[in-house]
Design an enzyme around this catalytic site. Structure first.
Site, PDB file in Angstrom:
ATOM      1  N   HIS A 123      -2.739   7.252   8.505  1.00 51.04           N
ATOM      2  CA  HIS A 123      -3.514   8.361   8.295  1.00 51.04           C
ATOM      3  C   HIS A 123      -3.728   9.412   9.542  1.00 51.04           C
ATOM      4  CE1 HIS A 123      -4.638   6.921   4.282  1.00 51.04           C
ATOM      5  NE2 HIS A 123      -5.626   6.228   4.829  1.00 51.04           N
ATOM      6  N   HIS A 133       2.667   4.107   3.679  1.00 47.28           N
ATOM      7  CA  HIS A 133       2.550   3.293   3.507  1.00 47.28           C
ATOM      8  C   HIS A 133       3.382   2.128   3.428  1.00 47.28           C
ATOM      9  CE1 HIS A 133       2.613  -0.076   0.437  1.00 47.28           C
ATOM     10  NE2 HIS A 133       2.028  -0.036   0.957  1.00 47.28           N
ATOM     11  N   ARG A 137       6.307  -8.776   2.608  1.00 45.36           N
ATOM     12  CA  ARG A 137       5.518 -10.227   1.976  1.00 45.36           C
ATOM     13  C   ARG A 137       6.750 -11.227   1.063  1.00 45.36           C
ATOM     14  NH1 ARG A 137       4.169  -6.414  -1.040  1.00 45.36           N
ATOM     15  NH2 ARG A 137       4.414  -7.314  -3.343  1.00 45.36           N
ATOM     16  N   HIS A 167      14.029   9.133   1.698  1.00 47.57           N
ATOM     17  CA  HIS A 167      14.536   8.319   1.092  1.00 47.57           C
ATOM     18  C   HIS A 167      15.945   8.113   0.529  1.00 47.57           C
ATOM     19  CE1 HIS A 167      11.493   7.996  -2.771  1.00 47.57           C
ATOM     20  NE2 HIS A 167      11.186   9.438  -2.357  1.00 47.57           N
ATOM     21  N   HIS A 197      -5.374   7.120 -14.264  1.00 43.48           N
ATOM     22  CA  HIS A 197      -6.910   8.333 -14.433  1.00 43.48           C
ATOM     23  C   HIS A 197      -6.340   9.475 -13.556  1.00 43.48           C
ATOM     24  CE1 HIS A 197      -7.873   6.672 -10.358  1.00 43.48           C
ATOM     25  NE2 HIS A 197      -8.998   7.527  -9.893  1.00 43.48           N
TER      26      HIS A 197
END
Length: 297
Positions: A123, A133, A137, A167, A197
């Site tokens: 941030h 982000h 893994r 991109h 939402h």
């Protein structure tokens, strides 16, 4: 599938740690080189590093890692770069989720797991610099193994050329593995990083994959490595271009409201957050992705 994967697990864990070291050094370098524009007269920040530890239900050691967080810098308001390698036995809820996703009925009889990876969320101080982000893994059970991860850009003030660069850099790193990888992983990111939402995407997308296993460990590991290698060249030029921009109180307000929606996604929908909390990992490390300040209108 047996413990013959020990060599592969060690290689993956070492790679994630090396990528962590590269990123930490690059981010501290951005703090040092910020000489003009907002916050340039402040001292450069440094990462605070803390060892994390996972403890199983019976109190035995179950792995851990490093949590590296930098706060209040010239460029970064808060950035975390975590690496971990954890292991043990999945609890009943995690077993059920794994069986539902992967179709692994053997998990009930042998619920051992091993997981290693790197996770990063940044941030930024200046609203013109996008949040970002990244994670990669590897997950292993006696029944199957797979890779996951990707990176996505989250600007509160979007610049079309920045989105295009992010991109294009990812595509250039994925294309050597096959022309179909970038469009598929881009579409996967668009679907995954969506806030139902709010009926909107979390950011401007990127690349993402999960439960990825072709059966060729070397090829899948190489793809995962290039997802990680794409991150710095995709992101650093954007920071360097935008960190000197002046900004208004309205820009800052836009940033804080956007961060509120980012936090909503991570707390309600993100599978990594849910897995980390359900398997007993250090909650400070799991929730490192949350912004230092946010607001809701």
């Amino acid at each position: 599938m047996t413990d013959s994967f020990d060599r592969e697990k060690a290689r993956a864990a070492a790679w994630f740690r090396d990528l962590r070291d590269q990123i930490v050094a690059a981010f501290e370098g951005l703090e040092d080189s910020h000489a003009e524009g907002p916050f340039a007269d402040e001292p450069p920040a440094r990462f605070e590093v803390k060892q994390t530890r996972r403890v199983s239900e019976d109190g035995s050691d179950a792995g851990g890692g490093l949590m590296s967080v930098m706060r209040g810098g010239r460029v970064f308001e808060k950035v975390g770069v975590n690496v971990s390698t954890v292991y043990g036995q999945l609890g009943e809820r995690a077993q059920a989720a794994m069986m539902a996703r992967k179709g692994l009925p053997g998990m009930k009889d042998d619920p051992r797991f091993w997981a290693s990876g790197i996770s990063l969320v940044a941030h930024m101080r200046n609203p013109h610099v996008p949040a970002v982000h990244m994670n990669t893994r590897m997950f292993w059970t006696p029944h199957a193994w797979w890779f996951g991860g990707g990176s996505d850009l989250n600007p509160c003030i979007e610049y079309a050329e920045d989105t295009a660069h992010f991109h294009a850099t990812q595509k250039a790193h994925l294309d050597p593995h096959g022309a179909g990888h970038y469009p598929r992983l881009k579409a996967w990111a668009d679907e995954y990083f969506y806030i139902p939402h709010r009926k909107r995407a979390r950011g401007v997308g990127g690349i993402f994959m999960d439960d990825y296993c072709t059966g060729d460990w070397e090829a899948d590991f190489a793809l995962t490595q290039d997802i990680g290698r794409a991150f710095l060249p995709a992101f650093l030029p954007l920071v360097e271009k935008r960190r000197g921009h002046s900004f208004s109180e309205a820009d800052r307000d836009t940033q804080l409201i956007y961060r509120g929606q980012y936090a909503e996604y991570n707390l309600v929908y993100d599978r990594g957050t849910k897995f980390g909390l359900e398997t007993g990992h250090d909650p400070e490390a799991v929730l490192m992705s949350l912004p230092p300040l946010a607001k809701w209108p």
